[in-house]
Design an enzyme around this catalytic site. Structure first.
Site, short mmCIF file in Angstrom:
data_model
loop_
_atom_site.label_atom_id
_atom_site.label_comp_id
_atom_site.label_asym_id
_atom_site.label_seq_id
_atom_site.Cartn_x
_atom_site.Cartn_y
_atom_site.Cartn_z
N CYS A 221 12.89 -28.97 -72.48
CA CYS A 221 12.73 -28.38 -73.82
C CYS A 221 13.85 -28.88 -74.74
O CYS A 221 13.93 -30.06 -75.04
CB CYS A 221 12.65 -26.86 -73.73
SG CYS A 221 12.03 -26.10 -75.26
N HIS B 139 7.97 -26.65 -70.49
CA HIS B 139 8.77 -25.97 -69.47
C HIS B 139 8.06 -26.09 -68.12
O HIS B 139 7.13 -25.33 -67.85
CB HIS B 139 8.94 -24.49 -69.81
CG HIS B 139 9.86 -24.22 -70.95
ND1 HIS B 139 11.20 -24.00 -70.77
CD2 HIS B 139 9.63 -24.15 -72.28
CE1 HIS B 139 11.77 -23.80 -71.96
NE2 HIS B 139 10.84 -23.88 -72.88
N GLU C 38 9.07 -25.10 -65.30
CA GLU C 38 9.29 -23.87 -64.54
C GLU C 38 8.37 -22.74 -64.98
O GLU C 38 8.27 -21.72 -64.30
CB GLU C 38 10.76 -23.44 -64.65
CG GLU C 38 11.16 -22.78 -65.96
CD GLU C 38 11.40 -23.72 -67.13
OE1 GLU C 38 11.86 -23.24 -68.17
OE2 GLU C 38 11.12 -24.93 -67.00
#
Length: 202
Positions: free
Chosen positions: A79, A183, A185
């Protein structure tokens, strides 16, 4: 086990990245110590917030990050972490980035689309690279951002369209410094596979 360090420089959702890496079998450390950074097999730069603030926070360890990049070991910016890898950003005022990857960070133009760009969107994979090994083209990943990396950069690994095409992922000429605007994750099984690919590169 490969030693992965998540860079702690005062900005970023460190814990979610840590949990994602743990989910794929890694035991990452969180550190801003130059010796620990340089000893790492892989380095991750997370980031949430403003580009100018990030560069101020990174300034004391800028030389360490540059040395790490030169070592050829894998580094991944996520990001805002991707954006600071670039040459410059027009967020706030024109601000120099780490310039590890050539390209500019621009503001999304005013349009009917809401900014920030928040939510799931598909990506187009532009280059073969270990980071995207086993990732199908047009996979959906999760974004939260108001600024983007221009796809004019020849360093685009994957692109996305949100009113315009932008670089969803970038890589340097050596192939070891990478970024994702999305992202991983927070991107489900696809994102975890990308994190696993990064760990496998280390």
């Amino acid at each position: 086990m490969k030693r992965i360090v998540i860079l702690d420089y005062g900005l970023g959702n460190l814990r979610s990245v840590q949990k994602g890496l743990e989910h794929v079998g890694s035991s990452p450390a969180i550190s801003g110590d130059p010796e620990e950074i340089l000893a790492a097999d892989g380095l991750i730069l997370p980031g949430v917030g403003a580009f100018v603030d990030a560069m101020k926070c990174l300034d004391p360890i800028k030389g360490t990050i540059e040395e790490y990049a030169r070592s050829g070991k894998p580094m991944l910016g996520i990001c805002l972490g991707q954006q600071v890898l670039m040459s410059s950003s027009e967020e706030g005022k024109l601000t120099d980035g780490l310039d590890l990857i050539s390209g500019k960070v621009l503001r999304f133009p005013k349009s009917e689309l809401k900014v920030p760009h928040i939510g799931w969107n598909n990506i187009k994979i532009k280059q073969d690279h270990p980071l995207f090994e086993g990732i199908p083209d047009n996979s959906f990943v999760y974004f939260v951002h108001s600024f983007y990396v221009d796809t004019a950069s020849e360093n685009t690994l994957a692109s996305c369209n949100y009113g315009l095409d932008f670089s969803a992922s970038v890589v340097n000429s050596k192939g070891n410094v990478m970024g994702t605007q999305f992202h991983p994750e927070k991107s489900g099984a696809i994102g975890l596979k990308i994190l696993k690919n990064f760990v496998d590169m280390c």
